[in-house]
Each structure stands twice: as C-alpha cells, then as structure tokens.
Write a protein that holds these residues in place. Structure first.
Motif, mmCIF file in Angstrom:
data_model
loop_
_atom_site.group_PDB
_atom_site.id
_atom_site.type_symbol
_atom_site.label_atom_id
_atom_site.label_comp_id
_atom_site.label_asym_id
_atom_site.label_seq_id
_atom_site.Cartn_x
_atom_site.Cartn_y
_atom_site.Cartn_z
ATOM 1 N N ASP A 23 -13.431 -48.250 70.729
ATOM 2 C CA ASP A 23 -14.797 -48.071 71.238
ATOM 3 C C ASP A 23 -15.653 -47.316 70.223
ATOM 4 O O ASP A 23 -16.810 -47.654 69.976
ATOM 5 N N ARG A 55 -16.658 -49.502 67.304
ATOM 6 C CA ARG A 55 -17.753 -50.431 67.662
ATOM 7 C C ARG A 55 -19.087 -49.680 67.702
ATOM 8 O O ARG A 55 -20.112 -50.160 67.221
ATOM 9 N N GLU A 56 -19.066 -48.478 68.304
ATOM 10 C CA GLU A 56 -20.274 -47.668 68.422
ATOM 11 C C GLU A 56 -20.800 -47.295 67.025
ATOM 12 O O GLU A 56 -21.999 -47.377 66.745
ATOM 13 N N THR A 57 -19.891 -46.914 66.162
ATOM 14 C CA THR A 57 -20.254 -46.534 64.792
ATOM 15 C C THR A 57 -20.953 -47.691 64.087
ATOM 16 O O THR A 57 -21.977 -47.527 63.421
ATOM 17 N N ARG A 58 -20.382 -48.864 64.250
ATOM 18 C CA ARG A 58 -20.926 -50.060 63.605
ATOM 19 C C ARG A 58 -22.331 -50.374 64.136
ATOM 20 O O ARG A 58 -23.248 -50.683 63.382
ATOM 21 N N LYS A 59 -22.446 -50.269 65.476
ATOM 22 C CA LYS A 59 -23.746 -50.548 66.107
ATOM 23 C C LYS A 59 -24.818 -49.598 65.566
ATOM 24 O O LYS A 59 -25.922 -50.003 65.223
ATOM 25 N N ASN A 60 -24.461 -48.318 65.497
ATOM 26 C CA ASN A 60 -25.417 -47.319 65.011
ATOM 27 C C ASN A 60 -25.805 -47.600 63.564
ATOM 28 O O ASN A 60 -26.971 -47.491 63.184
ATOM 29 N N LYS A 61 -24.814 -47.961 62.760
ATOM 30 C CA LYS A 61 -25.093 -48.219 61.343
ATOM 31 C C LYS A 61 -26.039 -49.412 61.203
ATOM 32 O O LYS A 61 -27.000 -49.367 60.430
ATOM 33 N N GLU A 62 -25.770 -50.468 61.997
ATOM 34 C CA GLU A 62 -26.628 -51.653 61.912
ATOM 35 C C GLU A 62 -28.046 -51.333 62.386
ATOM 36 O O GLU A 62 -29.026 -51.816 61.808
ATOM 37 N N ALA A 63 -28.149 -50.497 63.427
ATOM 38 C CA ALA A 63 -29.479 -50.144 63.944
ATOM 39 C C ALA A 63 -30.250 -49.332 62.894
ATOM 40 O O ALA A 63 -31.440 -49.578 62.657
#
Ligand code: F6R
Length: 263
Positions: free
Chosen positions: A245, A248-256
């Motif tokens: 989890d 996934r959260e880390t990746r989402k934040n980086k993409e944002a």
C-alpha cells in the motif's frame, strides 16, 4: 529504492523502455549496462521497435553487458553474446566496437576484468543499468556471499543458478560453471539502476531484496545502498511484500508532484 508495482511485465517493460528512450533523446551517446535472461526481453523488443520506426537512433550508444559464461565461443547458442545479438543488437544499429562484454575467453582474465572496469570509466560511467534478479538474489552473476564492493571478476556459479539455467542446455550438453561478471560495486556505480522481477518464482527474492537486510548473502539487497534505483514487480513477484500500500501511495504522490511540475 523506489518500488513500482505494475499489473503486468509488459506494463513495466513499457515504462523501462520509455525511460531509456527519453534518456537517449537527451544524450545520444548514452552508456547502457545490459542484462540477459528472460526478464529484459520485452524491453529489448520495444527498443528494437523504436529503432525500426525511426523513433530512436542508437548509433552513438555504448553498451556494457553484465556477464558472460567462461569459455563459450561468441556464437555458441547459449553465450550471452548470442543472446544479445538475437534479442537486441541485431536490430539496433550500434557499431560493434561500442558493444562490450566482460572477458570470458583466453588468458590474463584478471587483468582484462580490470580493463573492463577501465573501459566503463573511460566511457564516462554507466548512465542506466538494467538488472534482473536470480531466485537466490544474484544480480549479474554475483552469487550469494559476493562482496558488496566487488568489481568485475570471475565467479563460480551456484548449483541453484546452474539448475535454473539448465533448461537452456540439451540433455548431456556441458553447461559452464564459471562466468565473468561485473561486481556489485561496479553495478552500484551506475547513475541509474532499473531492476525488474516477474513471476511467483521471484517472490521470495523480491521480499528479501526490498524489505530484508543488506547482506552479501543476498546480493540484490545491496541495491538498498544505491540512491537512484527503481524496481518494477508484477503482482506475482510482489505477493510477499509487506508494504505494498505504501509503495502504491508513494508512486501516486510522485506522479502527482511530477504532473504539477514540482519535481
Ligand atoms: C544475466 C543476469 C542474471 C539474470 C538473472 C535472472 O545477465 O544478469 O542476473 O538477470 O539470472 O534471469 P531471468 O531473467 O532469466 O529470470
């Protein structure tokens, strides 16, 4: 270490290939560290397509392969030079003198392993290193207990690695038990490392590499010491990870942050 969980190996291969093609567009004389085995094949297919469609020009690229079996002639079907020719180089247009493998035939192997290190330095160092990972955590042919600061040298292959690769040899055909390989220290000198691991048989290795302690007994764990590594795993390979989890959260934040132009 950045962990990227993708739905399929094909998704990951597309991302890895895109990163290489983007880097190539910025630096035509890109220096690539390359792996063999089943893991990078889809990336290589995508790179060949990019060349064929005119999207990318590899004519100035320099390459350094991770490893090669000792005493297999270059055109032996199981040599890594044959593998690379068949899966990548034949369709890429890199002049042969810009393609390098660690020494694996003839004499003065120790000195020539040192020369291989010098050639990497003379090329300006490896910009992007591609890696797969063995079930026992090997990267290149750095088997368990390989020094974390090791350089290009000869290694004796473990029985597990020999068993894993036996499928490529005909019954009764001699399988090399020695190889030359970049060291873990050599790999860690790359400016960027992209590791991929797919399938259930890599799940234990993935867990130990990412969430276990740094240990020469599990060579891929040394990547935790590298400041610019991204690991791509499919759901089967990632199944034993404890912190999916969070990844996934880390990746989402980086993409944002990237989409907002803040990176
Ligand atoms: C080969 C290499 C090896 C492989 C590893 C995984 O050049 O570097 O470390 O990456 O043995 O092999 P596959 O991809 O066949 O599972």
């Amino acid at each position: 270490m950045e962990i990227v969980l993708t739905e399929t190996p094909a998704d990951a291969a597309e991302r890895v290939a895109t990163e290489i093609l983007t880097a190539l567009a910025k630096k035509p004389s890109l220096v690539l560290g390359l792996a063999t085995g089943s893991t990078p094949i889809q990336v290589y297919e995508r790179l060949r397509e990019a060349r064929q469609s005119g999207e990318a020009d590899f004519s100035q690229v320099r390459t350094f392969n991770l490893d090669e079996y000792l005493d297999l002639p270059p055109d032996h079907p199981q040599s890594y030079r044959t593998f690379m020719r068949d899966h990548l180089f034949a369709g890429l247009g890199i002049p042969p003198e810009q393609i390098h493998f660690p020494p694996s035939e003839g004499s003065q192997l120790v000195q020539r392993c040192g020369d291989y290190e010098d050639a990497i330095v003379a090329a300006g160092g490896i910009d992007i290193q591609l890696l797969g990972m063995g079930r026992n955590g090997h990267v290149g042919f750095n088997e368990p207990t390989s020094s974390i600061r090791s350089r290009t040298r000869l290694k004796t292959l473990t029985q597990r690695t020999l068993d894993d690769n036996a499928r490529f040899y005909a019954d009764g055909e001699a399988q090399p038990t020695l190889a030359s390989t970049m060291g873990i220290g050599t790999i860690l000198d790359a400016r960027r490392i992209l590791l991929q691991a797919y399938g259930v048989k890599k799940a234990n290795a993935v867990r130990a590499c990412v969430e276990g302690p740094v240990s020469s007994f599990f060579p891929a764990s040394a990547l935790q010491l590298h400041a610019n590594t991204t690991c791509y795993f499919d759901p089967e390979a990632a199944q034993f990870l404890a912190m999916t989890d969070y990844y996934r959260e880390t990746r989402k934040n980086k993409e944002a942050l990237a989409a907002a132009g803040r990176m």
